[in-house]
Design a protein around this motif. Structure first.
Motif, PDB file in Angstrom:
ATOM      1  N   SER A 122       0.844  -1.182   0.000  1.00 38.82           N
ATOM      2  CA  SER A 122       0.000   0.000   0.000  1.00 38.82           C
ATOM      3  C   SER A 122       0.887   1.241   0.000  1.00 38.82           C
ATOM      4  N   ILE A 123       0.641   2.109  -0.969  1.00 38.37           N
ATOM      5  CA  ILE A 123       1.434   3.336  -1.082  1.00 38.37           C
ATOM      6  C   ILE A 123       0.483   4.517  -1.001  1.00 38.37           C
ATOM      7  N   ILE A 124       0.781   5.430  -0.107  1.00 36.63           N
ATOM      8  CA  ILE A 124      -0.030   6.645  -0.047  1.00 36.63           C
ATOM      9  C   ILE A 124       0.818   7.798  -0.566  1.00 36.63           C
ATOM     10  N   THR A 125       0.253   8.557  -1.489  1.00 39.48           N
ATOM     11  CA  THR A 125       1.048   9.604  -2.134  1.00 39.48           C
ATOM     12  C   THR A 125       0.165  10.742  -2.619  1.00 39.48           C
ATOM     13  N   PRO A 126       0.717  11.942  -2.656  1.00 33.17           N
ATOM     14  CA  PRO A 126      -0.012  13.012  -3.346  1.00 33.17           C
ATOM     15  C   PRO A 126      -0.182  12.621  -4.807  1.00 33.17           C
ATOM     16  N   ASN A 127      -1.315  12.975  -5.420  1.00 37.12           N
ATOM     17  CA  ASN A 127      -1.631  12.414  -6.739  1.00 37.12           C
ATOM     18  C   ASN A 127      -0.638  12.787  -7.831  1.00 37.12           C
ATOM     19  N   GLU A 128       0.118  13.903  -7.655  1.00 38.08           N
ATOM     20  CA  GLU A 128       1.029  14.280  -8.741  1.00 38.08           C
ATOM     21  C   GLU A 128       2.169  13.278  -8.939  1.00 38.08           C
ATOM     22  N   TYR A 129       2.374  12.359  -7.981  1.00 35.18           N
ATOM     23  CA  TYR A 129       3.475  11.406  -8.132  1.00 35.18           C
ATOM     24  C   TYR A 129       3.038  10.041  -8.663  1.00 35.18           C
ATOM     25  N   VAL A 130       1.731   9.896  -8.855  1.00 35.26           N
ATOM     26  CA  VAL A 130       1.241   8.584  -9.305  1.00 35.26           C
ATOM     27  C   VAL A 130       1.931   8.165 -10.598  1.00 35.26           C
ATOM     28  N   GLY A 131       2.149   9.146 -11.483  1.00 37.20           N
ATOM     29  CA  GLY A 131       2.805   8.880 -12.763  1.00 37.20           C
ATOM     30  C   GLY A 131       4.240   8.389 -12.607  1.00 37.20           C
ATOM     31  N   ASN A 132       4.887   8.739 -11.519  1.00 41.88           N
ATOM     32  CA  ASN A 132       6.245   8.230 -11.277  1.00 41.88           C
ATOM     33  C   ASN A 132       6.215   6.851 -10.634  1.00 41.88           C
ATOM     34  N   ILE A 133       5.194   6.609  -9.838  1.00 40.78           N
ATOM     35  CA  ILE A 133       5.164   5.385  -9.035  1.00 40.78           C
ATOM     36  C   ILE A 133       4.756   4.170  -9.874  1.00 40.78           C
ATOM     37  N   MET A 134       3.765   4.384 -10.730  1.00 37.86           N
ATOM     38  CA  MET A 134       3.246   3.228 -11.478  1.00 37.86           C
ATOM     39  C   MET A 134       4.322   2.515 -12.297  1.00 37.86           C
ATOM     40  N   PRO A 135       5.130   3.262 -13.080  1.00 36.62           N
ATOM     41  CA  PRO A 135       6.166   2.533 -13.851  1.00 36.62           C
ATOM     42  C   PRO A 135       7.157   1.788 -12.947  1.00 36.62           C
ATOM     43  N   MET A 136       7.516   2.372 -11.805  1.00 33.71           N
ATOM     44  CA  MET A 136       8.505   1.683 -10.967  1.00 33.71           C
ATOM     45  C   MET A 136       7.918   0.419 -10.336  1.00 33.71           C
ATOM     46  N   CYS A 137       6.607   0.407 -10.103  1.00 33.35           N
ATOM     47  CA  CYS A 137       5.980  -0.815  -9.588  1.00 33.35           C
ATOM     48  C   CYS A 137       5.903  -1.873 -10.688  1.00 33.35           C
ATOM     49  N   GLN A 138       5.539  -1.406 -11.906  1.00 31.54           N
ATOM     50  CA  GLN A 138       5.468  -2.347 -13.022  1.00 31.54           C
ATOM     51  C   GLN A 138       6.826  -2.982 -13.288  1.00 31.54           C
ATOM     52  N   ASP A 160      15.782  -1.989  -2.865  1.00 35.43           N
ATOM     53  CA  ASP A 160      15.861  -0.531  -2.880  1.00 35.43           C
ATOM     54  C   ASP A 160      14.522   0.126  -3.157  1.00 35.43           C
ATOM     55  N   PHE A 161      13.454  -0.648  -3.036  1.00 39.95           N
ATOM     56  CA  PHE A 161      12.146  -0.107  -3.404  1.00 39.95           C
ATOM     57  C   PHE A 161      11.787   1.145  -2.603  1.00 39.95           C
ATOM     58  N   PHE A 162      11.991   1.043  -1.292  1.00 36.13           N
ATOM     59  CA  PHE A 162      11.612   2.143  -0.413  1.00 36.13           C
ATOM     60  C   PHE A 162      12.387   3.412  -0.774  1.00 36.13           C
ATOM     61  N   ASP A 163      13.709   3.271  -0.967  1.00 38.78           N
ATOM     62  CA  ASP A 163      14.538   4.429  -1.311  1.00 38.78           C
ATOM     63  C   ASP A 163      14.145   5.015  -2.662  1.00 38.78           C
ATOM     64  N   THR A 164      13.904   4.132  -3.634  1.00 40.43           N
ATOM     65  CA  THR A 164      13.520   4.605  -4.958  1.00 40.43           C
ATOM     66  C   THR A 164      12.172   5.317  -4.905  1.00 40.43           C
ATOM     67  N   LEU A 165      11.271   4.764  -4.107  1.00 40.87           N
ATOM     68  CA  LEU A 165       9.956   5.385  -3.959  1.00 40.87           C
ATOM     69  C   LEU A 165      10.101   6.796  -3.394  1.00 40.87           C
ATOM     70  N   LYS A 166      10.907   6.914  -2.356  1.00 37.94           N
ATOM     71  CA  LYS A 166      11.121   8.231  -1.745  1.00 37.94           C
ATOM     72  C   LYS A 166      11.736   9.183  -2.760  1.00 37.94           C
ATOM     73  N   ALA A 167      12.724   8.688  -3.521  1.00 35.30           N
ATOM     74  CA  ALA A 167      13.416   9.538  -4.492  1.00 35.30           C
ATOM     75  C   ALA A 167      12.464   9.992  -5.596  1.00 35.30           C
ATOM     76  N   ASN A 168      11.530   9.135  -5.969  1.00 30.26           N
ATOM     77  CA  ASN A 168      10.608   9.468  -7.056  1.00 30.26           C
ATOM     78  C   ASN A 168       9.433  10.334  -6.617  1.00 30.26           C
ATOM     79  N   THR A 169       9.330  10.589  -5.319  1.00 33.38           N
ATOM     80  CA  THR A 169       8.165  11.339  -4.840  1.00 33.38           C
ATOM     81  C   THR A 169       8.589  12.458  -3.898  1.00 33.38           C
ATOM     82  N   LYS A 170       9.841  12.884  -4.037  1.00 31.05           N
ATOM     83  CA  LYS A 170      10.402  13.911  -3.153  1.00 31.05           C
ATOM     84  C   LYS A 170      10.162  13.586  -1.682  1.00 31.05           C
ATOM     85  N   GLY A 171      10.082  12.312  -1.380  1.00 28.82           N
ATOM     86  CA  GLY A 171       9.921  11.898   0.013  1.00 28.82           C
ATOM     87  C   GLY A 171       8.482  11.873   0.488  1.00 28.82           C
TER      88      GLY A 171
END
Ligand code: GDP
Ligand code: MG
Length: 599
Positions: free
Chosen positions: A410-426, A457-468
């Motif tokens: 489960s990932i909670i994020t401001p919606n502007e980062y969804v576009g960054n998160i989806m490819p990294m999950c795929q 490195d998922f957690f770190d990459t997630l943080k990096a892709n969403t400005k934390g």
């Protein structure tokens, strides 16, 4: 103490929202600690906890608070670990409480762990009291954070205290809320004893100190008790209340109370978190619900750089295990690394903590292998092999099919980062489940993902892709069939067992290539050419070569500077000591480490 004047509560929060700081202020307000002995984050005892700013073990303290109604209340504050690796410990601590203070950082609002911990607390029917912290910061927007709590969690929050735990602002309001809002415990003090173990800790002088909450009955000094899950039986030597500076012994504790006991217990294995303490002669008919033995999710091999330190490593692991029932280890050996241990951990943070403690508290220089999850391999003869070490992966010829563990993410994020998160999950083989708007801009995404893909490195990459801004939570959801392969690394034709890994077939090739490249960059030239190869079964899938070079350290020393020559020779000797012979190839330990830190 009269049950109606007891309040058992916990503080829950997303990491860094101020849980430990608020706990310190509550202790101060209740004069639990003389001012001069007050250190920041008193509940976080371990150096590592203070440095990393996280609570690793649960803690509890017994406080007295004189409320505005003139009455004195006994408050038991149970602090919980703040990381996804320790969710089970959190759940047991919450089960020992009637209420929870939910700390929300007013500059951040609701984050993943805010939600996850609130849901956990609601699962235990706890009364939840929100407080909004860090109002001293210019970026604080308590009203917005309150609105989020109301909209997302559905808790009334508009009148909740706005505080600065750091500056001690409005702490009284929190204490008054606790007295008024947390229900008093109930439970018959004359019924057969049922006490929940929510933590335990090894002390070299008195043995294990068990932290418990009594649901019903009475626990007294001299009583013979039994732990219902492990069956272990002991006579209580000392029991009492948990004070921040030294505990306070008493003769007996009753239903509703929180305390500790000691009984010359040699290992925390006997006193597992979640177990029920009962009277040996007059036992309760049932244990309290919710017990589950600790379960390792991630494994790695741990070796000492200096092979002769192997016994020290064993001693150190045994000592750490005295205090950590979720750490598992068993001896293993590697041709490349010598004798070491295969260790199991709750997750990557747990693994890092243990490695760090081994290095710091026991002065060991470690070499660790790539972390691995447990794969289930079904063989053609119908048997199931659970593989936590690539070395033990069965021959593909006898494998019927293999499965790997999946987690619900489960990932909670401001919606502007969804576009960054989806490819990294795929990219990590994630299977999209659903997406919900929690409010107008906050989104919760659900994925099914292989555990193997998120441990590195998922957690770190997630943080990096969403400005934390994004936060992550996951739980094991089961095993699924998967196209797995074992990749072997060959140096000069010899297999290096410590560098084998198991991967999904689509991931094996890029990973193998990177490993070969990294090895090439880190292996010094030898007297002969060294081929570096990665292979699946007998098939080579990647190759690099370290060119040959004749290396004579004295070549540049013309003439007679004997001291310089000696120094060079010594340096070379020093270098040799740190070399590992991998077949015919010498590899410096650092090269090994660099390669193992691949991801
Ligand atoms: P925990 O992870 O929830 O236990 O959070 P901590 O209590 O360790 O706090 C995390 C960070 O926030 C620390 O650097 C604290 O000093 C800081 N902090 C906590 N409360 C406040 C506050 O009221 N105001 C400000 N400015 N900082 C705070
Ligand atoms: Mg903390």
């Amino acid at each position: 103490f009269d049950q109606s004047h007891i309040r058992n509560f916990s503080i829950i929060a997303h990491i860094d929202h101020g849980k430990s700081t608020l706990a310190d202020r509550l202790l101060e307000k209740c004069d639990a600690v003389p001012q001069r002995e007050m250190e920041n984050q008193l509940l976080d005892n371990m150096d590592l906890e203070r440095e990393r700013g996280i609570t690793i073990k649960s803690r509890a303290v017994h406080l007295f608070y004189k409320a505005k109604d003139g009455e004195i209340y006994a408050l038991n504050l149970i602090d919980t670990p703040g990381h996804v690796d320790f969710n089970y410990e959190v759940s047991r601590s919450l089960a020992a409480c009637e209420g929870a203070v939910l700390v929300v950082d007013a500059t951040q609002g609701v984050e993943a762990q805010t939600l996850a911990n609130t849901y956990l607390a609601l699962d235990h029917d706890l009364e939840i009291l929100p407080v909004f912290n860090k109002i001293d910061l210019p970026a604080a927007d308590p009203l917005k954070a309150k609105q989020e709590v109301e909209d997302i969690i559905g808790l009334p929050a508009l009148d909740a205290p706005e505080i600065s735990a750091k500056n001690g602002v409005n702490i009284d309001a929190v204490l008054e809320d606790i007295v008024a809002g947390v229900p008093a415990p109930s439970g018959d003090p004359n019924a057969p004893l049922q006490a929940l173990v929510f933590d335990s800790q090894y002390d070299p002088y008195v043995g294990v100190v068990v932290y418990f909450r009594i649901r019903q009955g009475t626990l007294r000094r001299g009583q013979t008790i039994r732990l219902m899950a492990t069956g272990a039986q002991y006579t209580i030597l000392e029991c009492g209340y948990l004070k921040p500076l030294g505990n306070e012994p008493t003769d007996a504790l009753q239903a509703g109370e929180v305390g500790y006991f000691t009984a010359s217990i040699k290992t925390v294995k006997d006193t597992q978190v979640g177990d029920t303490v009962t009277d040996a002669e007059n036992p309760a008919s049932e244990p309290l619900p919710g017990y589950r033995p600790a379960q390792s999710m991630v494994y790695c091999g741990i070796y000492t750089e200096d092979g002769s330190k192997y016994p020290d490593l064993r001693d150190a692991l045994e000592k750490l295990q005295l205090n950590d029932a979720s750490l598992t280890f068993e001896p293993e050996s590697s041709v490349a690394l010598g004798f070491g241990f295969r260790c199991g951990f709750l997750g990557m943070l747990h693994m890092e903590i243990i490695q760090e403690r081994l290095e710091r508290e026991f002065n060991l220089d470690l070499v660790t292998t790539l972390p691995s999850v447990i794969y289930h391999v079904y063989k053609t003869d119908g048997t199931l092999v659970k593989v936590d070490n690539p070395h033990n992966y069965p021959d593909p010829a006898v494998i019927e099919h293999a499965e790997e563990p999946y987690v619900k993410v489960s990932i909670i994020t401001p919606n502007e980062y969804v576009g960054n998160i989806m490819p990294m999950c795929q990219d990590r083989r994630g299977e999209f489940k659903d997406m919900q708007y929690l409010d107008t801009h906050l989104v919760e995404l659900h994925y099914q993902m292989p555990l193997n893909e998120i441990i590195y490195d998922f957690f770190d990459t997630l943080k990096a892709n969403t400005k934390g801004y994004a936060s992550l939570d996951y739980e094991l959801s089961g095993y699924r069939p998967s196209d797995l392969v074992k990749v072997d690394l060959l140096l000069n034709g010899d297999g290096v067992d410590a560098l084998s890994f198991i991967a999904h077939k689509d991931k094996a090739y890029p990973r193998a290539r990177r490993l070969c490249e990294k090895l090439k960059d880190n292996i010094p030239r030898q007297l002969f050419e060294v081929p570096i190869q990665a292979a699946i079964g007998g098939r080579i899938i990647a190759r690099e070569t370290v060119k040959a070079m004749r290396k004579d350290v004295l070549a540049k020393c013309y003439g007679g500077d004997i001291t310089r020559k000696k120094k060079l020779l010594e340096k070379q000797k020093e270098g040799k000591k740190k070399m590992r012979n991998l077949g015919t190839v010498q590899v410096p330990t650092e090269a090994f480490m660099a390669v193992l830190k691949l991801d």
